[in-house]
Design a protein around this motif. Structure first.
Motif, short mmCIF file in Angstrom:
data_model
loop_
_atom_site.label_atom_id
_atom_site.label_comp_id
_atom_site.label_asym_id
_atom_site.label_seq_id
_atom_site.Cartn_x
_atom_site.Cartn_y
_atom_site.Cartn_z
N PRO A 190 17.90 -72.01 51.78
CA PRO A 190 18.51 -72.56 50.66
C PRO A 190 18.24 -71.94 49.13
CG PRO A 190 17.14 -73.94 52.04
CD PRO A 190 16.92 -72.49 52.32
N ASP A 246 23.93 -77.68 54.52
CA ASP A 246 22.53 -78.02 53.87
C ASP A 246 21.69 -78.43 55.06
OD1 ASP A 246 20.47 -78.26 51.63
OD2 ASP A 246 22.24 -77.85 50.58
N GLY A 268 19.20 -80.99 50.59
CA GLY A 268 20.80 -81.32 51.13
C GLY A 268 21.08 -82.65 50.25
#
Lengths: 73, 395
Positions: free
Chosen positions: A72, B110, B146
């Motif tokens: 991420p 995510d 997320g």
């Protein structure tokens, strides 16, 4: 290990998946077909099994590539 | 000497054991009195085994590898700003008179989304969500990331949530992944099928992930994942990617420099919309509040590994203050480029809700043509700061 096997035709996918060398793998290896491409995703393959998979895929014109891990942002 | 767990059959059995080892006891269990911990030489261990005790050698565990995000997102006790201020900054609030994103889906690729947050009521949560095997429900989020990206894109206050996102009436498809590209491929495979089968209409995909590195990764655009992202665009799907957080801490580049390139892989493809981030004052070269920490100056610089027609990032969006994080709220100095990309994903949804015939290229062109120019090179901030009101007006 996870990764892709990219074939040129759907027929090659069928032949690869039907091979006894794949169905008899000792590990919990999983093979999933793409809905759209002549492509197989493999998961939970042991490192020592990868050469077998690569060799067999090559016999059917398949190109094997290990997965890439992203993160991420 | 080896440390052992020693389990006896009963308290009486323990009392009957040779007394010597009892001088070596380092711990007696409170909940299981028949279990003790002791450091013993091999001879003593063998003797206790012979007396019927079960000896289990201790095991050394190692911490899990630390994720880059554990360093990047540092919570603050307080920040005077929040997501509502950011939506004023990018003028999303002024765009809502024209469009709120109704009828458009945004897929959040995510760590999952916390579905129990009031900002994500049942009507917003698409039944077409997807989760990789072993990760649990797509509407849970143990990491927090997320929920942040989903909230920035499309949170709603309609069910008493604290914040709206950029497109408060858009629907969310949570696609929960561990970011292995085999899973990412399957997510796009799933999303393309949803669109081509007519199960959903127009779709925007937010992608706040990528490669943390300083030299080109061994990626080809013909690899399965980049290839399927490009194919998704031919189906009208609009992918938005975060530029990355590579510039200063990861790659040791000068904060004020607009290079070298640190935007890699499919994030840098011409036709995807690639987003960097700026602070409250629209700059991206200031030091962080905590020395050595990550902040806006880490926003990756272009022109992009695979960019030819465009210079990446295409644009920037502001990130600062309190935002949804997991099943709560967290104040942070910045939200990474991860928090910038979903502002553009939400903006694309606003535009598509106003004109559902727009192509991905038209959306990219309108967004970049309506940006507020910033006094830095394009490889820092692209066409500049997004202006949601102007972009939706131009749709």
């Amino acid at each position: 290990m996870n990764g892709f096997i990219i074939f040129k035709t759907p027929d090659a996918v069928e032949k690869f998946l039907a091979s006894p060398r794949i169905t008899n793998l000792k590990s919990d290896a999983q093979f999933e077909r793409s809905a759209q491409d002549p492509l197989i995703i493999f998961r939970k393959v042991l490192p020592e099994e990868l050469s077998t998979i690569r060799e067999l895929a090559g016999q059917f014109g398949g190109d094997t590539r290990e997965s890439i891990q992203y993160h991420p942002f | 000497m080896t440390r052992y767990f020693i389990r006896t059959q009963s308290k009486a059995h323990f009392s009957a054991l040779s007394p010597m080892f009892k001088e070596s006891l380092s711990y007696v269990s409170r909940s299981e009195p028949e279990v003790v911990i002791a450091d013993l030489p091999e001879e003593e261990a063998n003797r206790l085994s012979g007396e019927g005790a079960e000896l289990i050698p201790s095991r050394q565990y190692e911490p899990f590898p630390i994720q880059p995000t554990d360093y990047i997102y540092q919570p603050l006790e307080h920040h005077p700003r929040n997501l509502t201020d950011v939506l004023r900054h990018n003028k999303a609030d002024q765009a809502w008179a024209q469009s709120r994103g109704a009828g458009v889906h945004i897929a959040i690729v995510d760590t999952g989304i916390c579905g129990s947050m009031a900002e994500f009521p049942a009507a917003k949560r698409s039944p077409h969500s997807w989760a990789a095997s072993g990760l649990g429900s797509a509407w849970t989020d143990m990491r927090g990331h997320g929920s942040m990206t989903g909230g920035v894109a499309a949170a709603t206050t309609a069910s008493h949530g604290r914040y709206n996102g950029v497109a408060p009436d858009a629907s969310l498809i949570s696609c929960k992944t561990s970011f292995d590209d085999t899973e990412l491929y399957q997510i796009y495979d799933h999303l393309i099928q949803l669109v081509t089968s007519g199960k959903i209409g127009r779709l925007v995909v937010n992608n706040s992930y990528g490669a943390y590195q300083c030299s080109p990764p061994a990626i080809s655009l013909t690899d399965p994942f980049p290839a399927i992202v490009q194919r998704a665009m031919t189906r009208g799907i609009v992918p938005v990617f975060a530029a990355g957080n590579n510039h200063v801490v990861v790659c040791a580049n000068q904060p004020s420099a607009c290079g070298p390139n640190t935007i890699w892989g499919v994030n840098s493809v011409d036709d995807v919309i690639c987003v960097g981030t700026v602070n409250e004052n629209n700059v991206m070269d200031q030091p962080p509040a905590s020395p050595g920490g990550y902040t806006h100056r880490d926003s990756s610089r272009g022109p992009g590994q695979f960019a030819h027609r465009t210079t990446k990032p295409d644009c920037v969006a502001p990130t600062y203050g309190e935002v949804i994080w997991g099943c709560g709220y967290t104040a942070m100095e910045w939200w990474g480029t991860s928090g910038a990309a979903p502002q553009v994903a939400g903006l694309a949804a606003l535009m598509l809700a106003k004109d559902s015939t727009l192509t991905p290229r038209q959306i990219q062109d309108i967004i970049t043509q309506t940006c507020v120019a910033l006094p830095v090179a394009a490889s820092c901030a692209g066409s500049g700061l997004i202006d949601c009101r102007a972009a939706v007006a131009g749709a």
